[in-house]
Design a protein around this motif. Sequence first.
Motif, mmCIF file in Angstrom:
data_model
loop_
_atom_site.group_PDB
_atom_site.id
_atom_site.type_symbol
_atom_site.label_atom_id
_atom_site.label_comp_id
_atom_site.label_asym_id
_atom_site.label_seq_id
_atom_site.Cartn_x
_atom_site.Cartn_y
_atom_site.Cartn_z
ATOM 1 N N ALA A 43 0.811 -1.219 0.000
ATOM 2 C CA ALA A 43 0.000 0.000 0.000
ATOM 3 C C ALA A 43 0.845 1.270 0.000
ATOM 4 C CB ALA A 43 -0.937 0.004 1.213
ATOM 5 N N GLY A 44 2.156 1.119 0.122
ATOM 6 C CA GLY A 44 3.025 2.295 0.111
ATOM 7 C C GLY A 44 3.064 3.043 1.422
ATOM 8 N N ILE A 45 2.830 2.334 2.516
ATOM 9 C CA ILE A 45 2.802 2.955 3.842
ATOM 10 C C ILE A 45 4.031 2.505 4.620
ATOM 11 C CG2 ILE A 45 1.520 3.121 6.009
ATOM 12 C CD1 ILE A 45 -1.002 2.354 4.294
ATOM 13 N N ASP A 46 4.745 3.446 5.200
ATOM 14 C CA ASP A 46 5.935 3.128 5.975
ATOM 15 C C ASP A 46 5.553 2.582 7.350
ATOM 16 O OD1 ASP A 46 7.428 3.970 3.879
ATOM 17 O OD2 ASP A 46 8.445 5.610 4.936
ATOM 18 N N LEU A 47 6.432 1.770 7.899
ATOM 19 C CA LEU A 47 6.241 1.190 9.230
ATOM 20 C C LEU A 47 7.463 1.473 10.081
ATOM 21 C CD1 LEU A 47 4.934 -0.742 11.348
ATOM 22 C CD2 LEU A 47 6.095 -2.624 10.150
ATOM 23 N N VAL A 48 7.233 1.970 11.283
ATOM 24 C CA VAL A 48 8.299 2.141 12.270
ATOM 25 C C VAL A 48 7.897 1.345 13.501
ATOM 26 C CG1 VAL A 48 9.545 3.753 13.755
ATOM 27 C CG2 VAL A 48 8.946 4.420 11.423
ATOM 28 N N ARG A 49 8.736 0.405 13.881
ATOM 29 C CA ARG A 49 8.429 -0.431 15.040
ATOM 30 C C ARG A 49 8.981 0.197 16.315
ATOM 31 N NH1 ARG A 49 6.235 -5.411 13.992
ATOM 32 N NH2 ARG A 49 6.568 -6.344 11.932
ATOM 33 N N GLY A 50 8.173 0.057 17.387
ATOM 34 C CA GLY A 50 8.593 0.562 18.686
ATOM 35 C C GLY A 50 7.489 1.396 19.301
#
Length: 481
Positions: free
Chosen positions: A114-121
């Motif tokens: 979908a072109g969405i960034d993910l940042v974990r934490g």
Amino acid sequence: MAATEATNAADEAYDVIVLGAGPTGENVADRAHAAGLSAVVVESELVGGECSYWACMPSKALLRPVTARSEARRVPGFQEAADRPLDAPAVLAHRDAVVSYWKDDGQVRWLDSAGIDLVRGPGRLAGPRRVVVDGGRVLTARHAVAVCTGSRAVLPPVPGLAEARPWTSREATSAKSVPGRLVVVGGGVVGVEMATAWRALGSSVTLLVRGDGLLPRMEPFAGHLVAESLAEAGVFLRTGVEVREVRREAPGGPVTVLLDSGDEIVADELLIATGRAPRTEDIGLETVGLSPGSWLDVDETLRVTGVTGGWLYGVGDVNHRALLTHQGKYQARIAGAAISARARGVPILESDPWGAHSATADLRAVPQVVFSDPEAASVGLSAAEAERAGYRTRVVDQDLSAVSGAYLYGEGYRGRARMVVDLDREVLLGATFVGPGVAELLHSATIAVAAEVPVERLWHAVPSYPTISEVWLRLLEAYRG
């Protein structure tokens, strides 16, 4: 760069930052991205959220074999084959597959596509339009931050309860084995569904309810019919009782539940299903003038009130409007539309009920299904709620077993339907169905309530024969007299 972690400074500014990657957060980000805005989702647990791993999906995986067997037992020619215990290990294995073995690879791939960034934490607000992730990385939002962190189960202040390490909804839907004895505290949706599932899987279940019945937010007959069925299945139901104290001498050992009546119940596991709280206690609300751990008050566009600049949104459970996955996703669609409209300078239609930027259904047309045996499904206002709201109403009831489709569905079919009509406008305010298979009746009622379809026009919506949907004709006939 999609759902991989950004590493350079140029990637730290986004149009929209979403805290929480459950269904609500995913949909906010998706709607914003579809409108041409850049979006990033911050998640400290599994992408997919509570619904995917500890709520809707695993609970329904546990419940579907229960209702399928129950319905098969009513079908002539199949009753004997269906009259045997469920294969509990097979049911639990299927549940594990449904939740992808508590791995979120597939959900991450969807974000990527979908072109969405993910940042974990863990993400925390750090003042206007700023989010700090895991104590160091800083993200800045050009237009909006959406809090979609959901809710968590709450343990009441009962002596010894926390130390006894009881089940909450998470443990109840993810348990690896069937407890021999299970005490369930709470007569709402979670309590009823989990009592249904674990009893069918072999547990001796005791259901303790403080009030006088089950499913208190639905029409009273819904709780009555479900209670009758639970009793027939072997659940020990006690109403009007409160837990005074809980004892567990050793981890994993038996748990003793002391009631206000003086009675004691010993079980292998204890499930507490008595309420939820917003997951907002450690997301930096204090940096923007709000109280940590509070529900977020929002306007009809899901924008948090009292925050200068109008950049903060509270979507899904955190706003306490309707704690249901489908309502959270609905709110996400509304919030995404409002965020993108404001970003483009398009006039907002927040004063327009049922408009593109107003979450009106949260107040007038919330649908809910309880996947018990029998199912209970409702939308809109109950008769009591409509009366309290000042409507002049007429309540029409129908015995579902009198409909030909119900007779064909299975022998001994028991169920009931109700519609609540606003006499001044002659439109439906609400509808409730209880009986096997009624979940699939609910969307027609939801359309009637949300669209405010006149009763006279509903007369021309002809139900197919012989289906359970013919109950609509019977209700309308009773209304017309």
